[in-house]
Design a protein around this motif. Structure first.
Motif, short mmCIF file in Angstrom:
data_model
loop_
_atom_site.label_atom_id
_atom_site.label_comp_id
_atom_site.label_asym_id
_atom_site.label_seq_id
_atom_site.Cartn_x
_atom_site.Cartn_y
_atom_site.Cartn_z
N VAL A 301 -0.07 3.39 -8.49
CA VAL A 301 1.01 2.63 -9.12
C VAL A 301 2.25 3.47 -9.38
CG1 VAL A 301 0.13 3.00 -11.48
CG2 VAL A 301 1.55 1.00 -10.97
N PHE A 302 2.06 4.75 -9.67
CA PHE A 302 3.23 5.60 -9.96
C PHE A 302 3.86 6.17 -8.69
CE2 PHE A 302 0.33 5.97 -13.66
CZ PHE A 302 1.13 5.30 -14.58
N GLU A 303 3.27 5.86 -7.53
CA GLU A 303 3.82 6.31 -6.25
C GLU A 303 4.57 5.21 -5.52
OE1 GLU A 303 0.48 7.62 -3.95
OE2 GLU A 303 -0.37 8.83 -5.58
N SER A 347 2.33 0.30 4.39
CA SER A 347 1.73 1.58 4.00
C SER A 347 1.04 1.47 2.66
CB SER A 347 2.82 2.67 3.96
OG SER A 347 3.84 2.33 3.03
N LEU A 348 1.63 0.74 1.72
CA LEU A 348 1.00 0.54 0.42
C LEU A 348 -0.22 -0.35 0.53
CD1 LEU A 348 0.89 0.69 -2.68
CD2 LEU A 348 2.55 -1.19 -2.75
N SER A 349 -0.09 -1.45 1.24
CA SER A 349 -1.21 -2.39 1.39
C SER A 349 -2.43 -1.69 1.98
CB SER A 349 -0.78 -3.55 2.29
OG SER A 349 -1.86 -4.40 2.58
N ALA A 350 -2.20 -0.89 3.03
CA ALA A 350 -3.31 -0.18 3.67
C ALA A 350 -3.90 0.87 2.73
CB ALA A 350 -2.83 0.48 4.96
N SER A 351 -3.05 1.60 2.03
CA SER A 351 -3.55 2.65 1.12
C SER A 351 -4.39 2.07 0.00
CB SER A 351 -2.37 3.43 0.54
OG SER A 351 -1.72 4.18 1.53
#
Length: 442
Positions: A301-303, A347-351
């Motif tokens: 969340v902080f990234e 990139s966020l969804s996959a991570s």
């Protein structure tokens, strides 16, 4: 009579067809993860007929078969299930709602295929306009997992799902509907008549469960994270309307008072639950309520880079309060499922999905995590009752179950992080009896 026959024949050409798989398939030389008994069955053969598992055998059965897949001694397990994703939220909030519909449809289609290739053969979409995507996947027009859609968030005014900008008026007070409302991301509903209408509207469009915004959240614009959203009467009305259609309500819930109120009202899926207290945990266990929670998002969340300072302050409150959650899960034996809250840029969804395995491993054994993502998750999906669009068992490898399978390089019972690198470690991906990826022949 002749014209009626011609009409029936022509009509059948345009109807969606049930998938017939790839005929009779034998998968041999695999070690099968038994998700119900939490064990590995060694050197097994699995026969698939159409889109169902026909049998699981200790010895290789006699053919003939349309296709034989040599598993090479690798691990065969049920396809993964994620019980909290947002396929339509392909950017930050509310930016993802300020896009044209045709652009959104393309980004959702790509998101759907990427998720399937990470080994997720079923997902529960907890908010967003994905009814058309689900239909396209079911008809074979788009590759993707089975989708259990909720449709639009049901949110109170200024609740977690109210994604109007501060300059947008309220439709009840002369304002116009936002693009997000027109697309079907959320419905503003206050009072029992409005929440009943909103619930029934979602059900009529094909929702398999209802998603309520029951407390404040991090990514929303107006609400403090400690706010309790919807009265007990409103929540009970939603639950009753869902039950009347033989399904259930899930709710976004962070803070403890909101969790207790929602569980009292009959909500069967607490999503997130980071700030739960002991009383709420006990209530969940007693009523058999599922916890669809996440762990990677507490780290990521902080990234993210698109949250405001106020939203980051809310995130810090949630992360700090989440430290007691696992203790309550274990103390009361709360039914827990694999859940990533996958949303946002690719990139966020996959991570969020891939990092969830390792993030969860700090608190649970590999066997527990695999059960979260298979048998436990499938049990939650079954609460959709007659609204379940995919009749047949998921999350297990047994005769009669749906042929949703993956073959993994290595042993995830010993190293759960293998599932966090699907490009390297998923050798076979099958959904509904159809092979979408086969690296065993390389």
């Amino acid at each position: 009579m002749r014209y009626a026959v011609i009409f029936c024949v022509l009509s059948s050409l345009f109807l969606p067809r049930a998938h017939a798989g790839e005929g009779q398939v034998l998968i041999t030389r695999v070690n099968v993860f038994n998700s119900l008994k939490a064990r590995m069955d060694k050197d097994v053969s699995v026969v698939i007929e159409g889109n169902r598992i026909a049998g699981v055998h200790d010895q290789r059965p006699e053919g003939p078969f349309d296709r034989v897949i040599d598993g090479g001694g690798h691990v065969l397990m049920p396809g993964l299930i994620d019980t909290h994703v947002h396929l339509a939220i392909t950017a930050g909030l509310p930016e993802s709602m300020d896009v044209p519909w045709d652009y959104l449809s393309h980004t959702m289609s790509k998101r759907s295929r990427d998720m399937l290739l990470r080994g997720f053969t079923s997902v529960r979409d907890l908010g967003g306009p994905v009814f058309g995507l689900k239909r396209a996947v079911d008809e074979g027009l788009v590759d993707g997992p089975r989708i259990f859609p909720s449709g639009a968030f049901i949110t109170q005014t200024s609740g977690h799902g109210d994604f109007r900008r501060s300059v947008d008026g309220h439709p009840e007070f002369g304002g116009a509907a936002t693009n997000g409302q027109r697309l079907g991301f959320y419905r503003l509903a206050d009072g029992v008549p409005q929440v009943l209408a909103s619930t029934r509207e979602n059900l009529g469009k094909g929702a398999t469960q209802i998603k309520i915004m029951g407390s404040g959240g991090v990514g929303s614009m107006f609400d403090p994270v400690d706010s309790i959203q919807y009265t007990l009467d409103e929540l009970r009305a939603i639950v009753q309307a869902a039950s009347d259609w033989d399904t259930y309500a899930a709710a976004h819930l962070h803070n403890a008072p909101a969790i207790r109120r929602a569980v009292e009202a009959g909500v069967m899926s607490v999503d997130h639950g980071f700030m739960m207290d002991e009383e709420g945990a006990r209530m969940m266990a007693e009523k058999g309520v599922f916890l669809s929670t996440q762990f990677a998002i507490l780290e990521i969340v902080f990234e993210m880079g698109f949250l405001t300072e106020w939203q980051l302050q809310k995130a810090r409150m949630v992360v700090e309060a989440s430290h007691d959650m696992v203790g309550y899960i274990k103390k009361f034996g709360i039914k827990t499922t694999f859940s990533s809250d996958s949303f946002g840029p690719e990139s966020l969804s996959a991570s969020l999905q891939t990092r969830e395995f390792e993030a969860r491993s700090k608190f649970f054994t590999p066997v527990e995590i695999l059960q979260h993502a298979t048998a436990n998750a499938a049990e939650l999906l079954e609460l959709s009752g007659n609204r379940n669009p995919y009749p047949g068992k998921l999350g297990v490898i047994e005769a009669g179950a749906m042929a949703d399978l993956i073959i993994v390089r290595g042993n995830p019972l010993e190293d759960i992080s293998l599932l966090g690198d699907p490009a390297a470690n998923l050798l076979l991906i099958m959904k509904d009896g159809k092979v979408y990826q086969d690296k065993l022949v390389e």
